[in-house]
Design a protein around this motif. Structure first.
Motif, PDB file in Angstrom:
ATOM      1  N   VAL A 182      -0.528   0.828  -3.426  1.00  0.00           N
ATOM      2  CA  VAL A 182       0.681   1.260  -4.132  1.00  0.00           C
ATOM      3  C   VAL A 182       1.689   0.115  -4.208  1.00  0.00           C
ATOM      4  O   VAL A 182       2.048  -0.488  -3.184  1.00  0.00           O
ATOM      5  CB  VAL A 182       1.346   2.461  -3.430  1.00  0.00           C
ATOM      6  CG1 VAL A 182       2.601   2.884  -4.194  1.00  0.00           C
ATOM      7  CG2 VAL A 182       0.377   3.640  -3.335  1.00  0.00           C
ATOM      8  N   PHE A 183       2.118  -0.187  -5.439  1.00  0.00           N
ATOM      9  CA  PHE A 183       3.212  -1.132  -5.655  1.00  0.00           C
ATOM     10  C   PHE A 183       4.510  -0.330  -5.696  1.00  0.00           C
ATOM     11  O   PHE A 183       4.708   0.485  -6.609  1.00  0.00           O
ATOM     12  CB  PHE A 183       3.037  -1.872  -6.987  1.00  0.00           C
ATOM     13  CG  PHE A 183       1.875  -2.824  -7.024  1.00  0.00           C
ATOM     14  CD1 PHE A 183       1.984  -4.079  -6.428  1.00  0.00           C
ATOM     15  CD2 PHE A 183       0.687  -2.481  -7.660  1.00  0.00           C
ATOM     16  CE1 PHE A 183       0.917  -4.978  -6.473  1.00  0.00           C
ATOM     17  CE2 PHE A 183      -0.366  -3.369  -7.710  1.00  0.00           C
ATOM     18  CZ  PHE A 183      -0.254  -4.625  -7.112  1.00  0.00           C
ATOM     19  N   CYS A 184       5.364  -0.533  -4.721  1.00  0.00           N
ATOM     20  CA  CYS A 184       6.632   0.189  -4.695  1.00  0.00           C
ATOM     21  C   CYS A 184       7.608  -0.541  -3.790  1.00  0.00           C
ATOM     22  O   CYS A 184       7.271  -1.539  -3.149  1.00  0.00           O
ATOM     23  CB  CYS A 184       6.432   1.633  -4.222  1.00  0.00           C
ATOM     24  SG  CYS A 184       5.762   1.772  -2.551  1.00  0.00           S
ATOM     25  N   GLN A 185       8.821  -0.032  -3.734  1.00  0.00           N
ATOM     26  CA  GLN A 185       9.849  -0.635  -2.889  1.00  0.00           C
ATOM     27  C   GLN A 185      10.815   0.444  -2.407  1.00  0.00           C
ATOM     28  O   GLN A 185      10.743   1.602  -2.837  1.00  0.00           O
ATOM     29  CB  GLN A 185      10.604  -1.712  -3.671  1.00  0.00           C
ATOM     30  CG  GLN A 185      11.273  -1.232  -4.936  1.00  0.00           C
ATOM     31  CD  GLN A 185      11.850  -2.360  -5.776  1.00  0.00           C
ATOM     32  OE1 GLN A 185      11.912  -3.496  -5.332  1.00  0.00           O
ATOM     33  NE2 GLN A 185      12.268  -2.047  -6.998  1.00  0.00           N
TER      34      GLN A 185
ATOM     35  N   VAL B 181       0.441  -0.963   0.816  1.00  0.00           N
ATOM     36  CA  VAL B 181       1.729  -0.663   0.189  1.00  0.00           C
ATOM     37  C   VAL B 181       2.584  -1.914   0.197  1.00  0.00           C
ATOM     38  O   VAL B 181       2.686  -2.606   1.221  1.00  0.00           O
ATOM     39  CB  VAL B 181       2.478   0.465   0.942  1.00  0.00           C
ATOM     40  CG1 VAL B 181       3.792   0.788   0.240  1.00  0.00           C
ATOM     41  CG2 VAL B 181       1.609   1.712   1.062  1.00  0.00           C
ATOM     42  N   GLY B 182       3.191  -2.239  -0.933  1.00  0.00           N
ATOM     43  CA  GLY B 182       4.043  -3.418  -0.981  1.00  0.00           C
ATOM     44  C   GLY B 182       4.436  -3.777  -2.396  1.00  0.00           C
ATOM     45  O   GLY B 182       4.337  -2.958  -3.312  1.00  0.00           O
TER      46      GLY B 182
ATOM     47  N   ALA C  80       1.559   2.373  -9.207  1.00  0.00           N
ATOM     48  CA  ALA C  80       2.825   1.623  -9.240  1.00  0.00           C
ATOM     49  C   ALA C  80       3.960   2.531  -9.677  1.00  0.00           C
ATOM     50  O   ALA C  80       3.772   3.414 -10.527  1.00  0.00           O
ATOM     51  CB  ALA C  80       2.721   0.430 -10.185  1.00  0.00           C
ATOM     52  N   THR C  81       5.137   2.323  -9.091  1.00  0.00           N
ATOM     53  CA  THR C  81       6.330   3.009  -9.585  1.00  0.00           C
ATOM     54  C   THR C  81       6.825   2.236 -10.803  1.00  0.00           C
ATOM     55  O   THR C  81       6.561   1.024 -10.938  1.00  0.00           O
ATOM     56  CB  THR C  81       7.417   3.057  -8.500  1.00  0.00           C
ATOM     57  OG1 THR C  81       7.647   1.730  -8.001  1.00  0.00           O
ATOM     58  CG2 THR C  81       7.001   3.959  -7.348  1.00  0.00           C
TER      59      THR C  81
ATOM     60  N   VAL D  53      -0.952   9.464  -4.655  1.00  0.00           N
ATOM     61  CA  VAL D  53      -1.794   8.978  -3.559  1.00  0.00           C
ATOM     62  C   VAL D  53      -2.697  10.095  -3.048  1.00  0.00           C
ATOM     63  O   VAL D  53      -3.908   9.901  -2.854  1.00  0.00           O
ATOM     64  CB  VAL D  53      -0.933   8.417  -2.405  1.00  0.00           C
ATOM     65  CG1 VAL D  53      -1.801   8.150  -1.169  1.00  0.00           C
ATOM     66  CG2 VAL D  53      -0.236   7.136  -2.833  1.00  0.00           C
ATOM     67  N   LYS D  54      -2.146  11.275  -2.835  1.00  0.00           N
ATOM     68  CA  LYS D  54      -2.932  12.393  -2.316  1.00  0.00           C
ATOM     69  C   LYS D  54      -4.037  12.797  -3.276  1.00  0.00           C
ATOM     70  O   LYS D  54      -5.158  13.116  -2.859  1.00  0.00           O
ATOM     71  CB  LYS D  54      -2.014  13.584  -2.016  1.00  0.00           C
ATOM     72  CG  LYS D  54      -1.101  13.353  -0.815  1.00  0.00           C
ATOM     73  CD  LYS D  54      -0.123  14.501  -0.616  1.00  0.00           C
ATOM     74  CE  LYS D  54       0.806  14.225   0.565  1.00  0.00           C
ATOM     75  NZ  LYS D  54       1.809  15.317   0.726  1.00  0.00           N
ATOM     76  N   GLU D  55      -3.758  12.762  -4.591  1.00  0.00           N
ATOM     77  CA  GLU D  55      -4.778  13.118  -5.578  1.00  0.00           C
ATOM     78  C   GLU D  55      -5.935  12.139  -5.560  1.00  0.00           C
ATOM     79  O   GLU D  55      -7.105  12.537  -5.567  1.00  0.00           O
ATOM     80  CB  GLU D  55      -4.165  13.166  -6.979  1.00  0.00           C
ATOM     81  CG  GLU D  55      -3.308  14.394  -7.240  1.00  0.00           C
ATOM     82  CD  GLU D  55      -2.731  14.412  -8.633  1.00  0.00           C
ATOM     83  OE1 GLU D  55      -2.274  15.483  -9.051  1.00  0.00           O
ATOM     84  OE2 GLU D  55      -2.733  13.360  -9.307  1.00  0.00           O
TER      85      GLU D  55
END
Length: 235
Positions: A85-88, A103-104, A124-125, A161-163
Protein backbone atom coordinates in the motif's frame (compact mmCIF):
# COMPACT_ATOMS: atom_id res chain seq x y z
CA UNK A 1 2.14 -28.74 -32.94
CA UNK A 2 3.34 -29.09 -29.35
CA UNK A 3 4.15 -32.58 -28.12
CA UNK A 4 1.70 -33.80 -25.49
CA UNK A 5 2.88 -35.90 -22.57
CA UNK A 6 1.32 -39.29 -21.82
CA UNK A 7 -0.37 -37.68 -18.84
CA UNK A 8 -2.04 -34.95 -20.90
CA UNK A 9 -3.03 -37.33 -23.70
CA UNK A 10 -4.74 -39.57 -21.17
CA UNK A 11 -6.56 -36.69 -19.46
CA UNK A 12 -7.65 -35.22 -22.77
CA UNK A 13 -9.16 -38.54 -23.82
CA UNK A 14 -11.17 -38.58 -20.58
CA UNK A 15 -12.45 -35.04 -21.14
CA UNK A 16 -13.20 -35.41 -24.85
CA UNK A 17 -15.36 -38.45 -24.21
CA UNK A 18 -17.63 -36.29 -22.05
CA UNK A 19 -18.32 -33.51 -24.51
CA UNK A 20 -20.20 -30.55 -23.01
CA UNK A 21 -21.60 -30.97 -19.49
CA UNK A 22 -23.37 -28.88 -16.87
CA UNK A 23 -21.31 -26.95 -14.32
CA UNK A 24 -21.62 -29.37 -11.35
CA UNK A 25 -20.63 -32.27 -13.62
CA UNK A 26 -17.68 -30.29 -15.01
CA UNK A 27 -16.36 -29.55 -11.52
CA UNK A 28 -16.88 -33.16 -10.41
CA UNK A 29 -14.99 -34.39 -13.48
CA UNK A 30 -12.14 -31.97 -12.88
CA UNK A 31 -11.72 -33.18 -9.31
CA UNK A 32 -11.75 -36.84 -10.37
CA UNK A 33 -9.37 -36.63 -13.35
CA UNK A 34 -6.24 -37.39 -11.33
CA UNK A 35 -7.83 -40.60 -10.14
CA UNK A 36 -8.16 -41.87 -13.71
CA UNK A 37 -4.40 -41.85 -14.31
CA UNK A 38 -2.84 -45.32 -14.64
CA UNK A 39 -0.24 -46.32 -12.06
CA UNK A 40 2.58 -45.79 -14.57
CA UNK A 41 1.84 -42.04 -14.79
CA UNK A 42 2.85 -39.90 -11.82
CA UNK A 43 0.07 -37.92 -10.22
CA UNK A 44 0.37 -34.19 -9.56
CA UNK A 45 2.00 -33.51 -6.17
CA UNK A 46 0.65 -30.02 -5.48
CA UNK A 47 -2.75 -28.45 -4.97
CA UNK A 48 -3.68 -27.31 -8.46
CA UNK A 49 -5.26 -23.94 -9.14
CA UNK A 50 -8.68 -24.04 -10.84
CA UNK A 51 -9.45 -21.41 -13.46
CA UNK A 52 -12.39 -20.54 -15.67
CA UNK A 53 -12.00 -19.50 -19.30
CA UNK A 54 -14.80 -17.71 -21.14
CA UNK A 55 -14.92 -16.76 -24.82
CA UNK A 56 -17.01 -13.63 -25.19
CA UNK A 57 -18.79 -12.15 -28.18
CA UNK A 58 -17.02 -8.81 -27.90
CA UNK A 59 -14.47 -6.90 -29.98
CA UNK A 60 -11.63 -5.94 -27.60
CA UNK A 61 -10.35 -3.47 -30.21
CA UNK A 62 -13.33 -1.29 -29.36
CA UNK A 63 -12.86 0.66 -26.13
CA UNK A 64 -16.54 0.32 -25.24
CA UNK A 65 -16.36 -3.49 -25.48
CA UNK A 66 -13.46 -4.10 -23.10
CA UNK A 67 -14.70 -6.34 -20.31
CA UNK A 68 -12.68 -6.01 -17.11
CA UNK A 69 -13.24 -5.88 -13.38
CA UNK A 70 -12.49 -7.43 -10.01
CA UNK A 71 -14.46 -9.66 -7.68
CA UNK A 72 -14.27 -11.26 -4.25
CA UNK A 73 -15.54 -14.80 -4.77
CA UNK A 74 -17.84 -16.35 -2.12
CA UNK A 75 -15.26 -18.91 -1.01
CA UNK A 76 -12.02 -17.11 -1.88
CA UNK A 77 -9.37 -18.62 -4.11
CA UNK A 78 -7.34 -20.57 -1.56
CA UNK A 79 -4.51 -18.06 -1.48
CA UNK A 80 -3.89 -14.90 0.49
CA UNK A 81 -2.27 -12.19 -1.62
CA UNK A 82 0.74 -10.15 -0.52
CA UNK A 83 -0.46 -6.55 -0.46
CA UNK A 84 1.58 -3.37 -0.83
CA UNK A 85 0.00 0.00 0.00
CA UNK A 86 1.24 3.45 -1.01
CA UNK A 87 -0.10 5.86 1.58
CA UNK A 88 0.88 8.42 4.19
CA UNK A 89 -0.31 9.93 7.45
CA UNK A 90 -3.02 8.06 9.37
CA UNK A 91 -3.48 5.61 6.52
CA UNK A 92 -0.11 3.99 7.30
CA UNK A 93 -1.42 2.59 10.59
CA UNK A 94 -4.79 1.71 9.00
CA UNK A 95 -3.19 -0.26 6.17
CA UNK A 96 -0.84 -2.04 8.55
CA UNK A 97 -3.68 -3.00 10.89
CA UNK A 98 -5.69 -4.33 7.92
CA UNK A 99 -2.87 -6.76 7.12
CA UNK A 100 -0.83 -5.13 4.35
CA UNK A 101 2.66 -6.65 4.13
CA UNK A 102 4.31 -3.49 2.80
CA UNK A 103 3.24 0.08 3.60
CA UNK A 104 4.98 3.32 2.70
CA UNK A 105 5.59 5.98 0.11
CA UNK A 106 8.64 7.20 -1.78
CA UNK A 107 10.93 4.62 -0.19
CA UNK A 108 8.80 1.79 -1.64
CA UNK A 109 8.66 3.51 -5.01
CA UNK A 110 12.45 3.80 -5.08
CA UNK A 111 12.78 0.11 -4.22
CA UNK A 112 10.40 -0.84 -7.05
CA UNK A 113 12.41 1.25 -9.50
CA UNK A 114 15.34 -1.10 -8.84
CA UNK A 115 13.21 -4.04 -10.03
CA UNK A 116 11.71 -5.28 -6.76
CA UNK A 117 8.15 -6.60 -7.19
CA UNK A 118 7.83 -9.16 -4.41
CA UNK A 119 4.09 -8.58 -3.89
CA UNK A 120 0.83 -9.61 -5.56
CA UNK A 121 -1.19 -6.40 -5.56
CA UNK A 122 -0.43 -2.69 -5.13
CA UNK A 123 -2.96 -0.29 -3.62
CA UNK A 124 -2.58 3.49 -3.46
CA UNK A 125 -4.48 6.39 -1.95
CA UNK A 126 -5.29 9.17 -4.45
CA UNK A 127 -2.82 11.57 -2.84
CA UNK A 128 0.05 9.14 -3.59
CA UNK A 129 -0.44 8.93 -7.36
CA UNK A 130 2.27 11.52 -7.91
CA UNK A 131 4.70 8.99 -6.42
CA UNK A 132 3.09 5.95 -8.04
CA UNK A 133 2.59 7.37 -11.56
CA UNK A 134 6.25 7.09 -12.64
CA UNK A 135 6.22 3.37 -11.75
CA UNK A 136 3.93 2.54 -14.68
CA UNK A 137 6.76 1.16 -16.79
CA UNK A 138 7.66 -1.33 -14.06
CA UNK A 139 4.25 -2.19 -12.64
CA UNK A 140 2.11 -1.90 -15.79
CA UNK A 141 3.52 -4.90 -17.72
CA UNK A 142 3.19 -7.02 -14.57
CA UNK A 143 -0.45 -6.08 -14.00
CA UNK A 144 0.44 -4.42 -10.69
CA UNK A 145 -0.24 -0.76 -11.46
CA UNK A 146 -2.90 0.71 -9.12
CA UNK A 147 -6.01 1.89 -10.96
CA UNK A 148 -9.34 3.42 -9.91
CA UNK A 149 -11.28 1.05 -12.18
CA UNK A 150 -9.80 -2.00 -10.46
CA UNK A 151 -10.43 -0.48 -7.05
CA UNK A 152 -6.75 -0.28 -6.19
CA UNK A 153 -6.70 3.52 -6.06
CA UNK A 154 -8.92 4.28 -3.09
CA UNK A 155 -9.13 6.25 0.11
CA UNK A 156 -10.61 3.26 1.92
CA UNK A 157 -7.36 1.32 2.22
CA UNK A 158 -8.62 -0.95 5.02
CA UNK A 159 -11.44 -2.36 2.89
CA UNK A 160 -9.20 -2.75 -0.16
CA UNK A 161 -6.48 -4.57 1.79
CA UNK A 162 -8.97 -6.94 3.42
CA UNK A 163 -10.60 -7.76 0.06
CA UNK A 164 -7.33 -8.60 -1.66
CA UNK A 165 -6.03 -10.59 1.29
CA UNK A 166 -9.27 -12.55 1.14
CA UNK A 167 -8.53 -13.40 -2.49
CA UNK A 168 -10.05 -10.64 -4.59
CA UNK A 169 -9.21 -11.33 -8.23
CA UNK A 170 -8.91 -9.04 -11.24
CA UNK A 171 -9.52 -9.93 -14.87
CA UNK A 172 -9.52 -8.32 -18.31
CA UNK A 173 -10.58 -9.59 -21.72
CA UNK A 174 -7.59 -10.45 -23.92
CA UNK A 175 -7.08 -9.62 -27.59
CA UNK A 176 -8.92 -12.78 -28.61
CA UNK A 177 -12.05 -11.94 -26.65
CA UNK A 178 -11.28 -14.38 -23.84
CA UNK A 179 -11.47 -13.87 -20.07
CA UNK A 180 -9.53 -16.08 -17.65
CA UNK A 181 -9.90 -16.03 -13.87
CA UNK A 182 -8.80 -18.11 -10.88
CA UNK A 183 -11.81 -19.58 -9.06
CA UNK A 184 -10.20 -21.74 -6.37
CA UNK A 185 -8.08 -24.80 -5.68
CA UNK A 186 -8.62 -28.43 -6.69
CA UNK A 187 -8.72 -29.33 -2.99
CA UNK A 188 -11.93 -27.29 -2.56
CA UNK A 189 -15.13 -29.29 -2.16
CA UNK A 190 -17.35 -29.37 -5.23
CA UNK A 191 -20.03 -27.02 -3.89
CA UNK A 192 -17.68 -24.08 -3.10
CA UNK A 193 -16.06 -24.40 -6.52
CA UNK A 194 -19.43 -24.45 -8.27
CA UNK A 195 -20.60 -21.42 -6.27
CA UNK A 196 -17.41 -19.51 -7.08
CA UNK A 197 -17.85 -20.19 -10.80
CA UNK A 198 -21.52 -19.24 -10.68
CA UNK A 199 -20.68 -15.96 -8.93
CA UNK A 200 -18.07 -15.15 -11.57
CA UNK A 201 -20.41 -15.95 -14.45
CA UNK A 202 -23.13 -13.78 -12.91
CA UNK A 203 -20.67 -10.89 -12.67
CA UNK A 204 -19.51 -11.38 -16.27
CA UNK A 205 -23.12 -11.26 -17.48
CA UNK A 206 -23.63 -7.99 -15.61
CA UNK A 207 -20.63 -6.51 -17.45
CA UNK A 208 -22.03 -7.17 -20.94
CA UNK A 209 -21.26 -4.08 -23.07
CA UNK A 210 -24.32 -2.38 -24.55
CA UNK A 211 -22.61 -2.45 -27.96
CA UNK A 212 -21.96 -6.20 -27.91
CA UNK A 213 -24.01 -7.92 -30.63
CA UNK A 214 -25.13 -11.53 -30.92
CA UNK A 215 -24.33 -14.23 -28.39
CA UNK A 216 -22.35 -12.76 -25.49
CA UNK A 217 -21.05 -15.84 -23.64
CA UNK A 218 -19.96 -18.21 -26.39
CA UNK A 219 -17.88 -20.84 -24.63
CA UNK A 220 -17.07 -21.71 -21.01
CA UNK A 221 -14.55 -24.19 -19.68
CA UNK A 222 -12.97 -24.97 -16.33
CA UNK A 223 -9.52 -26.42 -15.92
CA UNK A 224 -6.83 -27.07 -13.34
CA UNK A 225 -3.13 -26.24 -13.60
CA UNK A 226 -2.17 -29.68 -14.91
CA UNK A 227 -5.36 -30.66 -16.74
CA UNK A 228 -7.21 -29.89 -19.98
CA UNK A 229 -10.37 -27.81 -19.84
CA UNK A 230 -13.81 -29.33 -19.34
CA UNK A 231 -16.41 -27.58 -21.52
CA UNK A 232 -19.42 -26.28 -19.62
CA UNK A 233 -22.89 -26.02 -21.18
CA UNK A 234 -23.99 -22.46 -21.97
CA UNK A 235 -25.56 -20.90 -18.90
Amino acid sequence: MAHLSKRMRHLQSQVQSLGTVDLPSAVKTLKQLEGTLPAAIRKCRFDQTVTISIRLGVDPRQADQIVRGSIVLPHGIGKSKRVLVFCQGDNVAIATAAGAEFVGGKELADKIKTGWTDFDVAIATPDMMGVVGPLGRVLGPRGLMPSPRAGTVTQDVAAAVKEYRAGKVEFRVDDGGNVHCVVGKLSFDETPLVENVEAFLKYIRALKPATSKGQYIRNVSVQATMSPGVTVAAV
